[in-house]
Design a protein around this motif. Structure first.
Motif, PDB file in Angstrom:
ATOM      1  N   ALA A 131      83.238  25.599  22.900  1.00 57.26           N
ATOM      2  CA  ALA A 131      84.667  25.876  23.025  1.00 57.26           C
ATOM      3  C   ALA A 131      85.089  26.063  24.482  1.00 57.26           C
ATOM      4  O   ALA A 131      86.180  25.639  24.876  1.00 57.26           O
ATOM      5  CB  ALA A 131      85.025  27.113  22.209  1.00 57.26           C
ATOM      6  N   ALA A 132      84.234  26.716  25.278  1.00 57.92           N
ATOM      7  CA  ALA A 132      84.591  27.035  26.656  1.00 57.92           C
ATOM      8  C   ALA A 132      83.894  26.142  27.677  1.00 57.92           C
ATOM      9  O   ALA A 132      84.071  26.337  28.886  1.00 57.92           O
ATOM     10  CB  ALA A 132      84.259  28.498  26.951  1.00 57.92           C
ATOM     11  N   ASP A 133      83.112  25.168  27.188  1.00 56.33           N
ATOM     12  CA  ASP A 133      82.377  24.256  28.068  1.00 56.33           C
ATOM     13  C   ASP A 133      81.514  25.035  29.070  1.00 56.33           C
ATOM     14  O   ASP A 133      81.603  24.851  30.289  1.00 56.33           O
ATOM     15  CB  ASP A 133      83.340  23.333  28.810  1.00 56.33           C
ATOM     16  N   LEU A 134      80.667  25.914  28.518  1.00 54.15           N
ATOM     17  CA  LEU A 134      79.816  26.756  29.352  1.00 54.15           C
ATOM     18  C   LEU A 134      78.347  26.436  29.122  1.00 54.15           C
ATOM     19  O   LEU A 134      77.947  26.066  28.018  1.00 54.15           O
ATOM     20  CB  LEU A 134      80.039  28.241  29.021  1.00 54.15           C
ATOM     21  N   PRO A 135      77.514  26.594  30.150  1.00 58.42           N
ATOM     22  CA  PRO A 135      76.065  26.471  29.963  1.00 58.42           C
ATOM     23  C   PRO A 135      75.516  27.696  29.262  1.00 58.42           C
ATOM     24  O   PRO A 135      76.160  28.760  29.242  1.00 58.42           O
ATOM     25  CB  PRO A 135      75.535  26.361  31.392  1.00 58.42           C
ATOM     26  N   VAL A 136      74.319  27.554  28.694  1.00 61.17           N
ATOM     27  CA  VAL A 136      73.692  28.633  27.930  1.00 61.17           C
ATOM     28  C   VAL A 136      72.295  28.900  28.480  1.00 61.17           C
ATOM     29  O   VAL A 136      71.556  27.974  28.818  1.00 61.17           O
ATOM     30  CB  VAL A 136      73.596  28.259  26.438  1.00 61.17           C
ATOM     31  N   VAL A 137      71.942  30.177  28.527  1.00 61.12           N
ATOM     32  CA  VAL A 137      70.591  30.569  28.950  1.00 61.12           C
ATOM     33  C   VAL A 137      69.873  31.202  27.761  1.00 61.12           C
ATOM     34  O   VAL A 137      70.227  32.298  27.334  1.00 61.12           O
ATOM     35  CB  VAL A 137      70.625  31.569  30.119  1.00 61.12           C
ATOM     36  N   PRO A 138      68.862  30.521  27.182  1.00 62.34           N
ATOM     37  CA  PRO A 138      68.067  31.134  26.121  1.00 62.34           C
ATOM     38  C   PRO A 138      67.083  32.137  26.720  1.00 62.34           C
ATOM     39  O   PRO A 138      66.460  31.864  27.747  1.00 62.34           O
ATOM     40  CB  PRO A 138      67.322  29.949  25.498  1.00 62.34           C
ATOM     41  N   VAL A 139      66.948  33.285  26.090  1.00 66.26           N
ATOM     42  CA  VAL A 139      66.032  34.328  26.576  1.00 66.26           C
ATOM     43  C   VAL A 139      65.141  34.777  25.425  1.00 66.26           C
ATOM     44  O   VAL A 139      65.624  35.010  24.306  1.00 66.26           O
ATOM     45  CB  VAL A 139      66.818  35.537  27.136  1.00 66.26           C
ATOM     46  N   SER A 140      63.871  34.912  25.676  1.00 67.14           N
ATOM     47  CA  SER A 140      62.940  35.395  24.662  1.00 67.14           C
ATOM     48  C   SER A 140      63.314  36.800  24.196  1.00 67.14           C
ATOM     49  O   SER A 140      63.511  37.707  25.016  1.00 67.14           O
ATOM     50  CB  SER A 140      61.520  35.413  25.223  1.00 67.14           C
ATOM     51  N   THR A 141      63.406  36.968  22.888  1.00 70.13           N
ATOM     52  CA  THR A 141      63.646  38.298  22.333  1.00 70.13           C
ATOM     53  C   THR A 141      62.511  39.252  22.688  1.00 70.13           C
ATOM     54  O   THR A 141      62.741  40.441  22.961  1.00 70.13           O
ATOM     55  CB  THR A 141      63.812  38.203  20.807  1.00 70.13           C
ATOM     56  N   LEU A 142      61.283  38.740  22.706  1.00 68.59           N
ATOM     57  CA  LEU A 142      60.144  39.584  23.082  1.00 68.59           C
ATOM     58  C   LEU A 142      60.220  39.996  24.553  1.00 68.59           C
ATOM     59  O   LEU A 142      59.852  41.112  24.911  1.00 68.59           O
ATOM     60  CB  LEU A 142      58.840  38.850  22.802  1.00 68.59           C
ATOM     61  N   ALA A 143      60.693  39.098  25.409  1.00 63.34           N
ATOM     62  CA  ALA A 143      60.853  39.451  26.822  1.00 63.34           C
ATOM     63  C   ALA A 143      61.904  40.536  26.994  1.00 63.34           C
ATOM     64  O   ALA A 143      61.732  41.471  27.783  1.00 63.34           O
ATOM     65  CB  ALA A 143      61.221  38.215  27.634  1.00 63.34           C
ATOM     66  N   ALA A 144      63.010  40.426  26.240  1.00 61.94           N
ATOM     67  CA  ALA A 144      64.047  41.460  26.307  1.00 61.94           C
ATOM     68  C   ALA A 144      63.506  42.801  25.835  1.00 61.94           C
ATOM     69  O   ALA A 144      63.834  43.859  26.394  1.00 61.94           O
ATOM     70  CB  ALA A 144      65.251  41.036  25.467  1.00 61.94           C
ATOM     71  N   LEU A 145      62.674  42.769  24.811  1.00 60.63           N
ATOM     72  CA  LEU A 145      62.040  43.989  24.320  1.00 60.63           C
ATOM     73  C   LEU A 145      61.095  44.561  25.370  1.00 60.63           C
ATOM     74  O   LEU A 145      61.111  45.766  25.659  1.00 60.63           O
ATOM     75  CB  LEU A 145      61.280  43.678  23.036  1.00 60.63           C
ATOM     76  N   ALA A 146      60.280  43.701  25.962  1.00 59.56           N
ATOM     77  CA  ALA A 146      59.332  44.153  26.981  1.00 59.56           C
ATOM     78  C   ALA A 146      60.043  44.753  28.188  1.00 59.56           C
ATOM     79  O   ALA A 146      59.523  45.682  28.831  1.00 59.56           O
ATOM     80  CB  ALA A 146      58.448  42.982  27.421  1.00 59.56           C
ATOM     81  N   GLN A 147      61.232  44.254  28.498  1.00 63.40           N
ATOM     82  CA  GLN A 147      61.958  44.754  29.664  1.00 63.40           C
ATOM     83  C   GLN A 147      62.227  46.247  29.561  1.00 63.40           C
ATOM     84  O   GLN A 147      62.231  46.954  30.571  1.00 63.40           O
ATOM     85  CB  GLN A 147      63.278  43.993  29.813  1.00 63.40           C
ATOM     86  N   GLN A 148      62.395  46.738  28.349  1.00 61.86           N
ATOM     87  CA  GLN A 148      62.624  48.177  28.183  1.00 61.86           C
ATOM     88  C   GLN A 148      61.407  48.978  28.637  1.00 61.86           C
ATOM     89  O   GLN A 148      61.538  50.047  29.233  1.00 61.86           O
ATOM     90  CB  GLN A 148      62.970  48.482  26.735  1.00 61.86           C
ATOM     91  N   GLY A 149      60.220  48.469  28.335  1.00 57.52           N
ATOM     92  CA  GLY A 149      59.014  49.143  28.800  1.00 57.52           C
ATOM     93  C   GLY A 149      58.870  49.087  30.307  1.00 57.52           C
ATOM     94  O   GLY A 149      58.474  50.078  30.950  1.00 57.52           O
ATOM     95  N   LEU A 150      59.206  47.946  30.908  1.00 61.67           N
ATOM     96  CA  LEU A 150      59.152  47.820  32.361  1.00 61.67           C
ATOM     97  C   LEU A 150      60.152  48.765  33.019  1.00 61.67           C
ATOM     98  O   LEU A 150      59.864  49.366  34.053  1.00 61.67           O
ATOM     99  CB  LEU A 150      59.431  46.377  32.778  1.00 61.67           C
ATOM    100  N   ASP A 151      61.315  48.914  32.401  1.00 58.85           N
ATOM    101  CA  ASP A 151      62.329  49.819  32.950  1.00 58.85           C
ATOM    102  C   ASP A 151      61.901  51.284  32.879  1.00 58.85           C
ATOM    103  O   ASP A 151      62.416  52.120  33.622  1.00 58.85           O
ATOM    104  CB  ASP A 151      63.649  49.651  32.200  1.00 58.85           C
ATOM    105  N   GLU A 152      60.951  51.568  31.972  1.00 57.98           N
ATOM    106  CA  GLU A 152      60.421  52.933  31.869  1.00 57.98           C
ATOM    107  C   GLU A 152      59.259  53.176  32.823  1.00 57.98           C
ATOM    108  O   GLU A 152      58.646  54.246  32.793  1.00 57.98           O
ATOM    109  CB  GLU A 152      59.981  53.208  30.432  1.00 57.98           C
ATOM    110  N   GLY A 153      58.943  52.188  33.633  1.00 60.89           N
ATOM    111  CA  GLY A 153      57.917  52.381  34.651  1.00 60.89           C
ATOM    112  C   GLY A 153      56.614  51.664  34.405  1.00 60.89           C
ATOM    113  O   GLY A 153      55.709  51.727  35.244  1.00 60.89           O
ATOM    114  N   ALA A 154      56.468  50.987  33.272  1.00 59.71           N
ATOM    115  CA  ALA A 154      55.238  50.237  32.998  1.00 59.71           C
ATOM    116  C   ALA A 154      55.174  49.006  33.896  1.00 59.71           C
ATOM    117  O   ALA A 154      56.202  48.430  34.274  1.00 59.71           O
ATOM    118  CB  ALA A 154      55.186  49.820  31.535  1.00 59.71           C
ATOM    119  N   ASP A 155      53.968  48.602  34.239  1.00 57.49           N
ATOM    120  CA  ASP A 155      53.764  47.380  35.016  1.00 57.49           C
ATOM    121  C   ASP A 155      53.531  46.171  34.124  1.00 57.49           C
ATOM    122  O   ASP A 155      53.771  45.031  34.542  1.00 57.49           O
ATOM    123  CB  ASP A 155      52.563  47.537  35.956  1.00 57.49           C
ATOM    124  N   GLN A 156      53.040  46.419  32.918  1.00 58.93           N
ATOM    125  CA  GLN A 156      52.756  45.328  31.992  1.00 58.93           C
ATOM    126  C   GLN A 156      52.901  45.841  30.563  1.00 58.93           C
ATOM    127  O   GLN A 156      52.562  46.976  30.253  1.00 58.93           O
ATOM    128  CB  GLN A 156      51.366  44.758  32.241  1.00 58.93           C
TER     129      GLN A 156
END
Length: 230
Positions: free
Chosen positions: A84-109
């Motif tokens: 509708a808006a002629d925009l590009p899309v960025v697919p992101v792994s749901t698991l990566a988004a989940l893992a990001q919460q752990g990284l934000d809490e200070g985890a390295d991996q």
């Protein structure tokens, strides 16, 4: 950068609007209401910021893995908006988004695990890049928890409700590889999808709407028990 992201692959439904470094988010845990909630969430965020779809740089979505219906909702909604808006899309792994919460809490991996039902987990290992954003440290997969691949290093944090559903098996299997208390109640959110998508967009990883495809990892939507009483 102006980017709108959605995530509907689990019981959580969310939308997030990233404006440069600020992220506004709408998040609700409503397992059977994603189709009803997601469009009002998107519209509400845009209205609050005084923006239209056409003023955005890109859209993003959690591409899975996760619940089949939820992933399909995300794909359908984001493709419709992008066309509708002629925009590009960025697919992101749901698991990566989940893992990001752990990284934000200070985890390295992080070892991200979602309960995939049928005695399996959706599984992925992630580490932080130079900006602390999740990058895959191996292939994502669906497997029984006892077959989840062992990492080469120690110091991993378990994140996601796969650690709640199969915590005993996973903790026993990974033992000394783990560090810190797992985060079994964490659910993926569009806020993390937006941040990861912003990075990927600047690296040229956006795709046209028709190429915004789901990642299921498993093709079986449902499976009847092998032994069923008559």
């Amino acid at each position: 950068m102006k980017l709108l992201a959605i995530e509907t692959a689990t019981e959580a439904c969310s939308a997030a609007l990233l404006l440069d470094r600020d992220v506004w988010v709408r998040f609700e845990v409503e397992p059977r209401a994603h189709a009803r909630l997601i469009l009002p969430m998107m519209e509400g965020l845009l209205a609050e910021a005084g923006l239209s779809l056409g003023q955005l740089d890109a859209l993003a979505f959690g591409r899975g893995p996760g619940a089949f219906t939820g992933v399909r909702i995300a794909v359908g909604v984001i493709q419709g908006a992008a066309f509708a808006a002629d925009l590009p899309v960025v697919p992101v792994s749901t698991l990566a988004a989940l893992a990001q919460q752990g990284l934000d809490e200070g985890a390295d991996q992080v070892l991200a695990a979602l309960d995939a039902r049928m005695g399996e987990v959706y599984w992925g290992a992630f580490r932080g890049d130079e900006d602390g954003l999740a990058v895959a440290a191996g292939e994502e997969r669906v497997c029984p928890p006892e077959d989840a691949p062992l990492p080469e290093w120690r110091g991993w944090l378990g994140v996601g409700h796969g650690w709640s559903a199969h915590g005993t098996v996973l903790t026993s299997r990974f033992g000394d590889c783990l560090s810190g208390r797992p985060m079994p109640d964490a659910l993926p959110s569009a806020a993390e999808v937006a941040r990861l998508a912003a990075r990927d967009f600047t690296r040229g990883r956006a795709v046209p709407a028709e190429s915004a495809l789901p990642v299921y990892l498993r093709n079986r939507v449902a499976e009847k028990p092998r032994h069923q009483a008559l």
